[in-house]
Design a protein around this motif. Structure first.
Motif, short mmCIF file in Angstrom:
data_model
loop_
_atom_site.label_atom_id
_atom_site.label_comp_id
_atom_site.label_asym_id
_atom_site.label_seq_id
_atom_site.Cartn_x
_atom_site.Cartn_y
_atom_site.Cartn_z
N ASP A 1 62.08 95.37 57.57
CA ASP A 1 61.55 96.36 56.63
C ASP A 1 62.64 97.34 56.20
O ASP A 1 62.76 97.66 55.01
CB ASP A 1 60.38 97.10 57.27
CG ASP A 1 59.65 98.02 56.30
OD1 ASP A 1 59.14 97.51 55.27
OD2 ASP A 1 59.61 99.23 56.54
N ARG B 1 49.56 92.87 58.56
CA ARG B 1 49.37 93.97 57.59
C ARG B 1 47.87 94.22 57.51
O ARG B 1 47.16 93.65 56.70
CB ARG B 1 49.95 93.59 56.23
CG ARG B 1 49.89 94.72 55.20
CD ARG B 1 50.44 94.27 53.86
NE ARG B 1 51.85 93.97 53.96
CZ ARG B 1 52.83 94.86 53.77
NH1 ARG B 1 52.53 96.09 53.43
NH2 ARG B 1 54.10 94.50 53.90
N ASN B 2 47.39 95.09 58.37
CA ASN B 2 45.95 95.32 58.48
C ASN B 2 45.51 96.67 57.93
O ASN B 2 44.41 97.13 58.19
CB ASN B 2 45.53 95.19 59.95
CG ASN B 2 46.28 96.15 60.85
OD1 ASN B 2 46.88 97.11 60.40
ND2 ASN B 2 46.26 95.87 62.14
N CYS C 1 50.69 98.76 62.56
CA CYS C 1 50.53 97.30 62.43
C CYS C 1 51.31 96.56 63.51
O CYS C 1 50.82 95.55 64.05
CB CYS C 1 51.00 96.84 61.05
SG CYS C 1 50.00 97.43 59.68
N LEU D 1 55.50 92.10 58.01
CA LEU D 1 54.24 92.22 58.74
C LEU D 1 53.41 90.95 58.69
O LEU D 1 52.61 90.70 59.60
CB LEU D 1 53.42 93.41 58.23
CG LEU D 1 54.00 94.79 58.54
CD1 LEU D 1 53.21 95.88 57.85
CD2 LEU D 1 54.04 95.03 60.05
N ASP E 1 58.60 89.64 54.11
CA ASP E 1 57.25 90.13 54.42
C ASP E 1 57.17 90.35 55.93
O ASP E 1 56.62 89.55 56.68
CB ASP E 1 56.20 89.11 53.97
CG ASP E 1 54.77 89.60 54.21
OD1 ASP E 1 54.58 90.78 54.59
OD2 ASP E 1 53.84 88.78 54.04
N ILE F 1 49.92 100.25 53.50
CA ILE F 1 51.24 100.77 53.89
C ILE F 1 51.75 101.64 52.75
O ILE F 1 51.93 101.16 51.63
CB ILE F 1 52.25 99.63 54.16
CG1 ILE F 1 51.69 98.62 55.17
CG2 ILE F 1 53.59 100.20 54.63
CD1 ILE F 1 51.49 99.13 56.56
N PHE G 1 53.30 101.34 59.16
CA PHE G 1 54.01 100.13 59.56
C PHE G 1 53.96 99.95 61.08
O PHE G 1 53.63 98.87 61.59
CB PHE G 1 55.46 100.18 59.08
CG PHE G 1 56.20 98.89 59.26
CD1 PHE G 1 56.24 97.96 58.23
CD2 PHE G 1 56.85 98.59 60.45
CE1 PHE G 1 56.91 96.75 58.40
CE2 PHE G 1 57.52 97.39 60.62
CZ PHE G 1 57.55 96.46 59.59
#
Length: 197
Positions: free
Chosen positions: A88, A131-132, A59, A127, A125, A135, A56
């Motif tokens: 999160d 979100r790359n 990102c 990220l 959501d 996770i 996390f």
């Protein structure tokens, strides 16, 4: 939100913006943030959250850089990543790790709504388009949302970014970047004496 800001934060920014040392700085910052927040976690659940937090926070390094490119100050860009993390934590019921109370989620979202909307970031959501990577899943504790305990949260700072400087003074909006930033002082570049964000 109330955050700290000192010369090391500006050095870390410079390191993240410098291709040669960026990967070292990312690793150091991820390690530092995971350590800090696992220290706030319920000890019975901390180990199970480590891989999730590592991914996390990797990102959010991209979020930070994109916020800087969008014209946000260092303090605001860093606060944006902390807001993401708190979304999160809330979604997982990790209320003991939160930096502001759950009833301020919407207020923090609204302050950065333009940036968040641009990148598909929502409370659900955190990220969005950042979100790359995969996770890792981590067990939730949704029962904590019924009677949230926020031992590390400071409420009442949802209207702006509040920065505690090296002298302990509270500065609304943060400080200007010093002229003599030394990238060798960045987290990850100089590992010793790493302190809380």
């Amino acid at each position: 939100m109330k955050i700290r800001q000192n010369a090391r934060h500006f050095a870390s920014r410079k390191a993240l913006e410098t291709p040669v040392v960026r990967s070292v700085a990312v690793s150091g910052l991820v390690r530092l943030h995971t350590k800090i927040f696992l220290g706030k976690a319920d000890p019975d659940h901390a180990d199970a959250r480590k891989d999730h937090l590592d991914a996390f926070f990797k990102c959010t390094m991209d979020t930070y850089l994109e916020a800087l490119r969008a014209g946000y100050s260092e303090a605001e860009a860093r606060e944006i990543t902390h807001v993401q993390a708190n979304f999160d934590f809330y979604n997982h019921g990790w209320t003991e790790m939160m930096e502001f109370p759950g009833d301020e989620l919407e207020d923090h979202y609204e302050r950065y709504e333009e940036f968040f909307t641009t990148w598909g970031i929502t409370i659900d959501d955190p990220l969005g388009e950042f979100r790359n990577r995969e996770i890792a899943e981590a067990p939730s504790t949704p029962e904590k949302l019924e009677n949230p305990d926020h031992p590390h949260a400071e409420g009442g700072f949802a209207d702006d970014v509040y920065v505690e400087n090296e002298d302990g003074e509270l500065v609304v909006g943060g400080q200007s970047e010093p002229a003599d930033v030394d990238v060798s002082e960045a987290v990850g570049v100089r590992e010793e004496s790493e302190t809380e964000d």
